[in-house]
Write a protein that holds these residues in place. Structure first.
Motif, short mmCIF file in Angstrom:
data_model
loop_
_atom_site.label_atom_id
_atom_site.label_comp_id
_atom_site.label_asym_id
_atom_site.label_seq_id
_atom_site.Cartn_x
_atom_site.Cartn_y
_atom_site.Cartn_z
N SER A 16 33.80 -53.28 26.39
CA SER A 16 34.40 -52.84 27.64
C SER A 16 33.50 -51.88 28.42
O SER A 16 33.55 -51.83 29.64
N SER A 70 34.45 -57.57 22.36
CA SER A 70 35.74 -57.99 22.90
C SER A 70 35.64 -59.25 23.75
O SER A 70 36.62 -59.99 23.90
N THR A 130 41.89 -48.53 18.42
CA THR A 130 41.65 -49.11 19.75
C THR A 130 42.65 -48.59 20.77
O THR A 130 42.70 -49.06 21.90
N GLU A 336 39.79 -62.02 14.10
CA GLU A 336 39.75 -60.56 14.09
C GLU A 336 40.74 -60.02 13.06
O GLU A 336 41.92 -60.29 13.11
#
Length: 341
Positions: A16, A70, A130, A336
């Protein structure tokens, strides 16, 4: 050109905050490392990185590609990945390769943090955060900006602290309020910043290290590892030396490249790499909400010109499986992990 001698493997880590591209050789030595700000535009940033690499390297040098982060699925379709892995796996592989014998990995990036426990090169436990921004790179950037201090000087000031103040670091909102209060009380800037680093380290260990045995050698990676104040705070709290690898900012990409080298060998040496010319292609991504069932999945679609390359985001596989090419790439995805925690 001796392509065997010049063989390189590309790793792409799209997060990000940053997008990182790394080239490693068959021995695991890093030849190139690009650290680019994502700025909310992952597709454009990947293409920007590919364009930069195209100025220095040739297509036939790239023998394999791995993606992580991501936006790893997006990057995989664009560049032609041979393997797609989650960040835990990528960071663990990079750390165990560049710092042989590592037992504990502390990783703090722009938006999240990870603690990975290893034994004999294998991940035995891990935890991720997160949700909370406290201690991440974006929070430290914000505080440096608020205090009008270059982020590069943030850590140096923390090290100069004579009496670090106690900061409530369990929440970014409370931490900022506490810092302002300490400033108004007259504490020095060095002691406030030093106290903040110690608070963020305590928060990291309380959230991620609870119930875990943290043993040396300890490696600290991610963008925040450049902050010497955070390094010293970890060493003070843990009572052990904390090592910061040379390529700490791009370790996810290093791991993806190393994993790509293994994957290509296993499949007989053939790579899916599309070539650096993808940087010139008209890619476009958009999303919509599927209303065919109560899940209301948000579907992401990637196009090159008017051709649909990929769709993902659906729980049932309806849209993903409608494109055979992407379904084939999806077989390389490592799901994941959500546990251990």
């Amino acid at each position: 050109m001796d392509t065997a001698k010049d063989a390189l493997f590309l790793g792409v880590d799209v997060g990000s905050v940053s997008t990182n591209l790394v080239l490693v050789d068959k021995e695991g030595q890093v030849h190139e490392a690009l650290y680019l700000r994502t700025q909310g535009r992952p597709l454009e940033t990947v293409l920007k990185g590919m364009k930069k690499l195209a100025e220095l390297y040739q297509n036939d040098q790239i023998q394999g590609v791995g993606t992580t982060g991501s936006a790893r699925n997006l990057a995989a379709i664009v560049v032609g990945a041979d393997v797609i892995k989650n960040e835990i796996t990528a960071h663990a592989v990079a750390a165990s390769t560049l710092v042989p014998g590592v037992r504990t990995i502390l990783e703090i990036g722009g938006q999240d943090s990870k603690l990975i426990i290893m034994k004999d090169g294998v991940v035995t436990d891990f935890s991720m955060n997160t949700v909370c921004a406290a201690g991440t790179g974006s929070f430290l950037d914000q505080q440096a900006s608020r205090l009008q201090i270059p982020i590069e000087d943030f850590g140096k000031l923390a090290v100069d602290a004579k009496h670090p103040v106690r900061i409530a670091g369990r929440c970014s909102v409370f931490a900022e309020s506490d810092m302002i209060h300490k400033q108004q009380m007259g504490h020095s800037l060095e002691d406030i910043i030093g106290g903040l680093c110690e608070a963020l380290v305590r928060n990291f260990l309380n959230n991620l290290g609870k119930g875990k045995k943290i043993e040396p050698p300890i490696v600290f990676q991610g963008g925040v590892a450049a902050n010497i104040g955070m390094c010293k705070a970890f060493e003070k709290e843990l009572g052990h030396v904390v090592k910061v690898p040379k390529y700490h900012k791009v370790m996810g990409a290093v791991g993806a490249a190393l994993l790509a080298s293994e994957a290509v060998v296993q499949r007989g040496g053939n790579s899916n790499f599309k070539g650096f010319t993808v940087a010139e292609q008209p890619f476009r991504a958009h999303s919509w909400e599927c209303s065919d069932c109560p899940n209301l999945c948000e579907i992401i679609e990637l196009k090159e010109s008017e051709s649909i390359l990929a769709r993902w985001g659906d729980r049932c596989g309806k849209w993903t499986n409608s494109l055979p090419a992407f379904s084939e790439v999806s077989k390389s995805v490592e799901v994941e992990a959500t546990t251990p925690s």
